[in-house]
Design an enzyme around this catalytic site. Structure first.
Site, PDB file in Angstrom:
ATOM      1  N   CYS A   1       0.825  -1.206   0.000  1.00 36.19           N
ATOM      2  CA  CYS A   1       0.000   0.000   0.000  1.00 36.19           C
ATOM      3  C   CYS A   1       0.868   1.268   0.000  1.00 36.19           C
ATOM      4  CB  CYS A   1      -1.001  -0.026   1.145  1.00 36.19           C
ATOM      5  SG  CYS A   1      -2.411   1.081   0.826  1.00 36.19           S
TER       6      CYS A   1
ATOM      7  N   HIS B   1      -4.839  -3.831   0.298  1.00 35.92           N
ATOM      8  CA  HIS B   1      -4.579  -4.340   1.657  1.00 35.92           C
ATOM      9  C   HIS B   1      -5.003  -5.808   1.748  1.00 35.92           C
ATOM     10  CE1 HIS B   1      -3.035  -1.065   4.075  1.00 35.92           C
ATOM     11  NE2 HIS B   1      -3.864  -0.238   3.479  1.00 35.92           N
TER      12      HIS B   1
ATOM     13  N   GLU C   1      -3.615  -8.107   3.198  1.00 37.24           N
ATOM     14  CA  GLU C   1      -3.344  -8.663   4.526  1.00 37.24           C
ATOM     15  C   GLU C   1      -4.504  -8.439   5.501  1.00 37.24           C
ATOM     16  OE1 GLU C   1      -2.430  -4.399   5.482  1.00 37.24           O
ATOM     17  OE2 GLU C   1      -2.587  -5.699   3.733  1.00 37.24           O
TER      18      GLU C   1
END
Length: 272
Positions: A112, A203, A205
């Protein structure tokens, strides 16, 4: 797992929700490999003030002498899209880290804002503000094959959350490859295999509740602008009451990070 080598991975954690970020990174990088994760904070972020006790308890000050022994290194996102890169207090420390990783040919993962600052530094890609935050879960269009997407089909889902975008053409002109892009037209994944770099602008994760928690944080922080806040799109099982988030990218997350760990392991074996 006992036959697989331990992977030593460093993480520069510059997210605002540091404890939650550590939990997320540990979850997605603790799959089919034994991993040794070391979390760092940028020392210059705390110049002239005491490092908060909770930060010191969770992470170590960034030390390049420790980074040189890593098999891979990850730089997280940060809520800094509206700032010029050079105005970030620890920008030079991040630059020094990126130069060190490049010089020592350590496998790099830029996530990011980490992908934004790295693409700006390495390729001169310029950042521009979006007319509105890209915020929600969107299908991704695969543009070319990559080991990182092995096992994923065109249209796989991934969460995005950012207020700015980079110039993708500049990144490609610098030698990187665009692997996938959101079907909404936003950047998703670039790689530069010869330079051992992965740039993930989304994102991936994030866990089930992360977008919801991000919205709640912004709601509380921007009381005077609540009506302007973006709500996460295509995220809730029931959009009418927005009570239960759908972890629709869970399998994508598992496959993608497993593929990246496989890549790190292969590179480590090649060095032996």
């Amino acid at each position: 797992m006992k036959n697989k080598t331990c992977l030593r991975i460093g993480i520069l954690n510059i997210m605002h929700d540091k404890a939650a970020t550590i939990r997320r990174i540990r979850r997605v990088l603790s799959q089919d490999y034994p991993v040794e994760l070391t979390f760092f904070y940028p020392q210059t972020h705390y110049t002239g003030r005491q490092v908060p006790a909770e930060v010191a308890a969770m992470m170590a000050p960034l030390d390049l002498s420790r980074v040189k022994d890593m098999d891979a290194f990850l730089i997280t996102g940060a809520p800094l899209e509206h700032l010029a890169f050079e105005d970030v207090t620890y920008y030079q420390e991040v630059v020094d880290l990126m130069e060190f990783l490049a010089t020592h040919q350590i496998e790099q993962f830029y996530l990011c804002w980490g992908a934004m600052v790295a693409s700006h530094y390495f390729y001169g890609s310029q950042k521009h503000d979006l007319s509105e935050k890209v915020f929600g879960v969107y299908p991704q269009k695969i543009l070319r094959s990559s080991p990182l997407l092995t096992g994923l089909a065109d249209g796989f889902l991934a969460p995005h959350a950012r207020y700015a975008e980079m110039d993708g053409q500049a990144i490609v002109a610098g030698g990187a490859q665009e692997i996938a892009r959101s079907q909404t037209g936003h950047l998703f994944l670039f790689t530069h295999p010869a330079k051992h770099r992965t740039f993930l602008f989304a994102h991936l994760e994030y866990g089930r509740n992360a977008l919801k928690e991000e919205y709640q944080r912004e709601w509380q922080a921007k009381v005077a602008q609540r009506t302007l806040l973006a709500r996460p799109q295509h995220y809730y099982l029931d959009e009418t009451n927005q009570a239960q988030p759908d972890f629709s990218w869970e399998e994508t997350q598992r496959i993608f990070f497993q593929n990246w760990l496989d890549l790190v392991a292969r590179r480590k074996e090649e060095k032996v």
